[in-house]
Design a protein around this motif. Sequence first.
Motif, short mmCIF file in Angstrom:
data_model
loop_
_atom_site.label_atom_id
_atom_site.label_comp_id
_atom_site.label_asym_id
_atom_site.label_seq_id
_atom_site.Cartn_x
_atom_site.Cartn_y
_atom_site.Cartn_z
N ALA A 498 67.31 -60.79 -79.01
CA ALA A 498 66.18 -60.12 -79.68
C ALA A 498 65.76 -60.93 -80.89
O ALA A 498 66.61 -61.45 -81.63
CB ALA A 498 66.58 -58.70 -80.12
N ASN A 499 64.42 -61.02 -81.11
CA ASN A 499 63.92 -61.73 -82.31
C ASN A 499 62.60 -61.13 -82.78
O ASN A 499 61.82 -60.58 -81.98
CB ASN A 499 63.76 -63.22 -82.04
N ASN A 500 62.36 -61.21 -84.13
CA ASN A 500 61.07 -60.86 -84.72
C ASN A 500 60.77 -61.88 -85.81
O ASN A 500 61.47 -62.91 -85.93
CB ASN A 500 61.04 -59.42 -85.22
N SER A 501 59.75 -61.63 -86.66
CA SER A 501 59.30 -62.61 -87.65
C SER A 501 60.34 -62.85 -88.73
O SER A 501 60.24 -63.83 -89.48
CB SER A 501 57.99 -62.15 -88.28
N LEU A 502 61.36 -61.97 -88.84
CA LEU A 502 62.35 -62.11 -89.90
C LEU A 502 63.69 -62.67 -89.43
O LEU A 502 64.56 -62.97 -90.25
CB LEU A 502 62.58 -60.76 -90.59
N GLY A 503 63.85 -62.78 -88.10
CA GLY A 503 65.11 -63.33 -87.62
C GLY A 503 65.38 -62.98 -86.17
O GLY A 503 64.48 -62.53 -85.44
N SER A 504 66.65 -63.18 -85.76
CA SER A 504 67.02 -62.92 -84.36
C SER A 504 68.47 -62.45 -84.29
O SER A 504 69.25 -62.56 -85.25
CB SER A 504 66.84 -64.19 -83.51
N SER A 505 68.80 -61.89 -83.12
CA SER A 505 70.17 -61.41 -82.87
C SER A 505 70.42 -61.43 -81.37
O SER A 505 69.47 -61.33 -80.58
CB SER A 505 70.33 -59.99 -83.44
N SER A 506 71.67 -61.56 -80.99
CA SER A 506 71.99 -61.57 -79.55
C SER A 506 73.33 -60.87 -79.31
O SER A 506 74.17 -60.79 -80.22
CB SER A 506 72.03 -63.01 -79.01
N LEU A 507 73.50 -60.37 -78.08
CA LEU A 507 74.74 -59.68 -77.69
C LEU A 507 74.96 -59.89 -76.20
O LEU A 507 74.03 -59.71 -75.40
CB LEU A 507 74.65 -58.18 -78.02
N THR A 508 76.19 -60.30 -75.82
CA THR A 508 76.53 -60.51 -74.41
C THR A 508 77.13 -59.22 -73.85
O THR A 508 78.07 -58.65 -74.43
CB THR A 508 77.53 -61.66 -74.25
N LEU A 509 76.56 -58.76 -72.76
CA LEU A 509 77.02 -57.53 -72.10
C LEU A 509 77.70 -57.89 -70.79
O LEU A 509 77.28 -58.81 -70.07
CB LEU A 509 75.83 -56.61 -71.84
N GLU A 510 78.77 -57.16 -70.45
CA GLU A 510 79.47 -57.36 -69.18
C GLU A 510 78.91 -56.39 -68.15
O GLU A 510 78.81 -55.18 -68.43
CB GLU A 510 80.97 -57.15 -69.36
N ALA A 511 78.60 -56.92 -66.98
CA ALA A 511 78.03 -56.10 -65.91
C ALA A 511 79.07 -55.93 -64.81
O ALA A 511 79.43 -56.90 -64.13
CB ALA A 511 76.78 -56.76 -65.35
N PRO A 512 79.63 -54.69 -64.57
CA PRO A 512 80.61 -54.45 -63.50
C PRO A 512 80.00 -54.77 -62.14
O PRO A 512 78.82 -54.52 -61.91
CB PRO A 512 80.92 -52.95 -63.63
#
Length: 562
Positions: A498-512
């Motif tokens: 995820a990102n917007n004009s002020l920065g970004s972030s990420s998260l890894t999800l596990e899919a069964p």
Amino acid sequence: MIARVNICLPLYQPWRQLQHEVLNFDAEMVFWSCLFFLWLRVSSANAGEWSAKMPESVVGLSGSCVLIPCTFSYPANGKTYTEFTGIWYHEYSTVVYHTDTSKIIDSFKGRTSLIGDLHQNNCSLNISSLSNSDAGSFVFRIEIKDLNKYSYGEKVSISVKETPENPTVSVEEEVTSGKPVNATCAVSHSCPSDLPRVTWSHGGKQSSTSQPQNHGQWKLTYYSLTFTPSREDHNKLLICSAEFNGKNVTGHKTLKVKYPPYNVSVVTKPSVKENDSVELSCSSDSNPPANSYQWFSLNGTMLAKSPTYKLERVSRHTEAISCTAFNTEGKNCSGPQKMNVLYPPYNVSVVTKHSVKENDSVELSCSSDSNPPANSYQWFSLNGTMLAKSPTYKLERVSRHTEAISCTAFNTEGKNSSGPRKLNILYPPEIKSESSCMSKILTVCVCIVDSNPPSEVKWFGPDSSKSFSSTSIKQNESLTIFTLQGWLGFPETILCFANNSLGSSSLTLEAPQNVKKKSAVMEAFTQTVMFMSTRWVIRDYCHLTEPWKMKWSTLTHEEKGT
């Protein structure tokens, strides 16, 4: 008697020249007594044939000149005489005028002249640069060749004034603004050849002076001024000034000017409270005074015909009003007059920047519409706690959790409050820990992002070479829920970025993983079930009182229901 006069008087001048050498004081007195006696005898003996006309007295202005008008007659007996000698005496003895200037006393030399023509029987005398020492009696003597010599008994007395008379100004009693008018200034003087310098206090066209006219012992000269009066001239003095050799005198007349209404205005109280009544009056400057009035609304509708007009229950929205004043000379209108209506604050609001970054400071101001303007303020938190008493309030290090703030404005008429104002705090994406994947028949991954402004989300597989687009996006205030769903072959891990004009972030999800095979019918059925399940997951998440405690059991209940 005539023989005695002819013997004594021709000897007068030689006698005057020798008296200091051959006569003592007593002899001189005898001479003057003899001369005066003979003068009287001659005058009485010949009054029937020898006569002169002159005023008994004249008045002259010091420093100016004076004219003695004089005519004479003599017994011509049908004969014509061509040689005349005129002589004027001061106090019977001092020669002040003579054809032979050497015989004139020094104090009068160069100051006297015979204005009249002796051949025309005119013996008028002009004396210039008049002084107080010139006052006294003056007599005239004529010497006619081949006839006789005669001293006339008539005399004129000259008196000297130090101050000239004030001029007399004449003008119409009432004049009209904008219409030309003529004024005259009559100036008295004793010397037509040395007229005073006349000036007017008002501009205009000055005409040439008129011919002097007799006015008793003085002369009158009229000076004319043509000018156009205005309303500013009303009740002002029209002044005529005359300068006589450094001596100034003035005359004046007060002008009465008629003009239409001017400076028309609506007059009322300085202020009126909302919902009160107020009376207006129409004021103007005019001559004669205004005698009728009309009142008009802003759109030109006539409201009344009277000197005053009453407004009931005025409000801040009451329109401006004007009036028209009339008199015999015309009319004029006021400008629109807006009432000064007093009312308490309304439309109170918290004013600040459109947005502010998290951890920055921001200043808030309290705005309102009121009359008079608000003079005090109060600031309150969402729970009603008063924070400050000032027109502005500063928040330090704001955050996404900063509560809404309101303000109250006060003036002399009352108070009013704004609604709570929530600040628009900008911050980078934060992916909530409740984001996860679940797999039954269909694999569904949900990425919950908190950010302002809203973020964009991309999904990436393990090798980050391939990205996936969200199946659905739901916005709830600052939270955005991104959903990705897939069938068999879904990767074991998926990255939400995820990102917007002020920065970004990420998260890894596990899919069964689920490798159970399904028939085509079952797949179609499970698609429908999963679509409905996804809707329930999102709905339940948005309505949780503790949104971060989401449970995936919802989907299980859906399946059980089927």
